[in-house]
Design a protein around this motif. Structure first.
Motif, mmCIF file in Angstrom:
data_model
loop_
_atom_site.group_PDB
_atom_site.id
_atom_site.type_symbol
_atom_site.label_atom_id
_atom_site.label_comp_id
_atom_site.label_asym_id
_atom_site.label_seq_id
_atom_site.Cartn_x
_atom_site.Cartn_y
_atom_site.Cartn_z
ATOM 1 N N LEU A 109 28.349 2.104 -0.708
ATOM 2 C CA LEU A 109 27.915 2.302 -1.991
ATOM 3 C C LEU A 109 25.672 3.201 -2.169
ATOM 4 O O LEU A 109 25.605 3.977 -3.225
ATOM 5 C CB LEU A 109 28.582 1.428 -2.777
ATOM 6 C CG LEU A 109 28.277 2.555 -4.709
ATOM 7 C CD1 LEU A 109 29.767 3.691 -5.053
ATOM 8 C CD2 LEU A 109 29.344 1.414 -5.451
ATOM 9 N N TYR A 110 25.361 2.192 -1.343
ATOM 10 C CA TYR A 110 24.143 2.239 -2.114
ATOM 11 C C TYR A 110 24.048 3.453 -1.770
ATOM 12 O O TYR A 110 22.680 4.038 -2.291
ATOM 13 C CB TYR A 110 23.310 1.485 -1.429
ATOM 14 C CG TYR A 110 21.946 1.628 -1.617
ATOM 15 C CD1 TYR A 110 21.519 1.219 -2.538
ATOM 16 C CD2 TYR A 110 20.720 1.776 -0.471
ATOM 17 C CE1 TYR A 110 20.071 0.783 -3.203
ATOM 18 C CE2 TYR A 110 19.416 1.734 -0.237
ATOM 19 C CZ TYR A 110 18.707 1.295 -1.786
ATOM 20 O OH TYR A 110 17.888 1.581 -2.015
ATOM 21 N N GLU A 162 25.160 6.743 -1.938
ATOM 22 C CA GLU A 162 25.369 7.544 -2.282
ATOM 23 C C GLU A 162 24.566 7.784 -3.737
ATOM 24 O O GLU A 162 24.550 8.299 -4.532
ATOM 25 C CB GLU A 162 27.113 7.367 -3.697
ATOM 26 C CG GLU A 162 28.084 7.238 -2.670
ATOM 27 C CD GLU A 162 28.200 8.255 -1.653
ATOM 28 O OE1 GLU A 162 27.802 9.382 -2.429
ATOM 29 O OE2 GLU A 162 28.945 7.955 -0.649
ATOM 30 N N THR A 163 23.321 6.516 -3.861
ATOM 31 C CA THR A 163 22.362 6.753 -4.595
ATOM 32 C C THR A 163 20.850 7.715 -4.325
ATOM 33 O O THR A 163 19.915 7.595 -5.371
ATOM 34 C CB THR A 163 22.054 4.800 -5.195
ATOM 35 O OG1 THR A 163 21.773 4.405 -4.297
ATOM 36 C CG2 THR A 163 23.388 4.539 -6.201
#
Lengths: 354, 354
Positions: free
Chosen positions: B289-290, B292-293
């Motif tokens: 998910l990182y 996506e940041t």
DNA sequence: CTGAAAGCGCTAACAG
DNA sequence: CTGTTAGCGCTTTCAG
């Protein structure tokens, strides 16, 4: 002559204190005292002590922590309990932040961390009194009759994190964020942007979660204080029905009770052709890294999870070591992170009254 | 007559098997057999058994797991070991995905999870043989002499996750992703976009990490296979110097050995006024998910961490229960997630040679 | 079918 | 200074 290699590499029977004592020609008491200190009244001369240390080293002796724990009725382990987890990485990053906070104070105090996830009530009953933990951080502890009774019978101290306020008179320590204050921040932010019809969105299954109840209460108070009308979704299938609900009530903003609910709302709104933040503002709660992953990035109330967890852990260690001064509970204030999911309500009429 | 309330609520001494036996007028052996089953040869009639269960229930008896563990030399707990963690939430989400995978198979098998983080080598030595864990998942296990010797002496099975391939002949089970294959995917992606000068970026402190070594090897092989020149940053202070290094070598793309390194590179490039992906393409590794940041969102090689962790856990449980068929090791293939940090090399000359 | 008893490995009184 | 000893609570062999 062939050496029994397997025996050399992995001794079938671990070497015990008694083995060392025999090899060094001393008593087990002496070895225990020298190697592990402790409050024994036994004294050992430095020469002998050095001999013992040498023998233990040579024999590769390791203390058996289980035996010691049994003897001392102490495990130097605390548990972190989640009753409902449903996949650590599927949801928001609450768990990660929490474990980080717990670890930060636990390990430097020589404690271990046991993670109890996906355990049901019956399992909990067995776990808490089984001697494997000196204390527990109970996350999202509910305050139903059954749980209260369980806690009453529990032999180890409990710190409740993100839970309902304990019964008056209960000795459960309680650490939480100021949910009401957080919702006040959210409503204030939206109200200042011109929104007047602001909905609260939550999942039916989680309506009894302590935090959800508190946030709903905070939301209602904040709305009423400003003379507005609360709109609360209660449908079990909110995912699909909420966009229609919001439109039917002329809502121009919504507050999700968690960041993951808010994110799913963003997706439903997108599917329904409602643009965020142009047509609808959305606010979440927690404000972890997860809020950076949504489209648009999610404006959210921030609770200092890591700090709360660290505080809870320290309080628990204090309780365990008997420094029970009676009041460790603490409420942490929330802050507010504005990102891309909220905007001014452009078509704001001066009054929403009919 | 006043009742001793404190005694009712929290009995100072937990009720033991012996207490139950005395109250029921039977032997401790009978109680143990009835309440916990086990392989004892003791048989108890159903009438007596029911009586015993009733008494135990009435007395609120809970087994002491520590005593049982000592007696049975089994703890039903496995450890997850990280030697260097430095804050769970500061880095990428590797840990979260991993714990999720471990939990998913652990709890349904009645095992507990002990998290050992921030422990140094000396602590590890003490921990592994102390009887508190039946096995360990050792993350990022290095293959230096010291560690090898430690493992050789360890009385419990170890599964290495994201570690260097074990010594031939070693009985350590080994679970990893195909680092080399992953780097081949990354280089292939960039090469196909027209990039010819592609750098490998890593941190000096982590140059000896097993995964870093493997990925560097995979990178070099992929570059050489295509007739290109490898560019590898080695500065301890790569954060500041890498943008200049890349420009000096006419690099138009860079591969970070982890997603967090790639992210920090993105930030340095931004500070240096180099636009991504217009002027420089960047690829990371892990793809949680990182990715996506980051800004822009990070194209990355994906390793199936959750699945790897679940597999490693199952293998460990098999080892513990003696189903040691000899070969549990497994390499998981990587996949590739294209996001916003890579683009065609527009100014591509047909040849970069001077 | 049932009970008595021997420890698992360790610690801490207690007695020398 | 040092050794002997009695358990912590549980499981399991052994004798009845």
């Amino acid at each position: 002559m062939a050496v029994d290699k397997s025996k050399l590499e992995r001794p079938s029977r671990p070497v015990t204190l008694k083995d060392v004592a025999e090899a060094a020609n001393v008593s087990t008491a002496a070895v225990s005292r020298v190697l592990h200190g402790g409050g024994s009244s036994v004294r050992v001369s430095e020469v002998r002590a050095e001999q013992i240390r040498a023998v233990a080293e040579r024999m590769n002796y390791r203390v058996n922590a289980v035996a010691r724990n049994l003897r001392m009725s102490k495990s130097h382990t605390i548990g972190v309990l989640f009753e409902n987890l449903k996949g650590l990485s599927d949801g928001p990053l609450y768990i990660t932040y929490l474990l980080d906070g717990v670890s930060s104070v636990l390990f430097k105090n020589g404690y271990r961390l046991s993670v109890l996830a996906e355990v049901d009530h019956d399992n909990v009953i067995g776990s808490l009194g089984d001697g494997q933990m000196d204390g527990v951080i109970w996350c999202k502890l509910a305050r139903d009759e059954e749980t209260i009774n369980l806690i009453r019978k529990t032999p180890i101290p409990i710190v409740a994190l993100n839970a309902a306020a304990p019964e008056p008179g209960s000795d459960v320590v309680y650490v939480n964020c100021d949910n009401e204050g957080g919702m006040e921040l959210a409503v204030a932010h939206l109200w200042d942007l011109g929104h007047r019809n602001i909905a609260f969105v939550h999942e039916w299954e989680e309506r009894n979660t302590p935090d959800c109840i508190a946030r709903l209460g905070g939301y209602e108070a904040a709305i009423k204080k400003r003379g507005g009308t609360p709109f609360v979704t209660e449908s079990q299938w909110f995912l699909d029905s909420v966009p229609a609900y919001l439109q039917a009530n002329n809502c121009t903003a919504a507050v999700g009770w968690t960041e993951s609910v808010a994110d799913r709302l963003l997706q439903r709104l997108s599917e329904s052709g409602i643009e965020v933040p142009a047509q609808m503002s959305v606010v979440g709660f927690d404000s972890t890294l997860y809020c950076e992953t949504t489209t648009p990035r999610l404006t959210a109330v921030r609770q200092p999870i890591r700090e709360m967890a660290a505080f809870a852990t320290q309080a628990l260690l204090d309780l365990i070591s008997g420094r029970d001064s009676g009041q460790f509970s603490k409420i942490f204030p929330c802050t507010f992170d504005v990102r891309g999911s909220t905007a001014i309500y452009l078509n704001a009429e001066e009054s929403n009254e009919p």
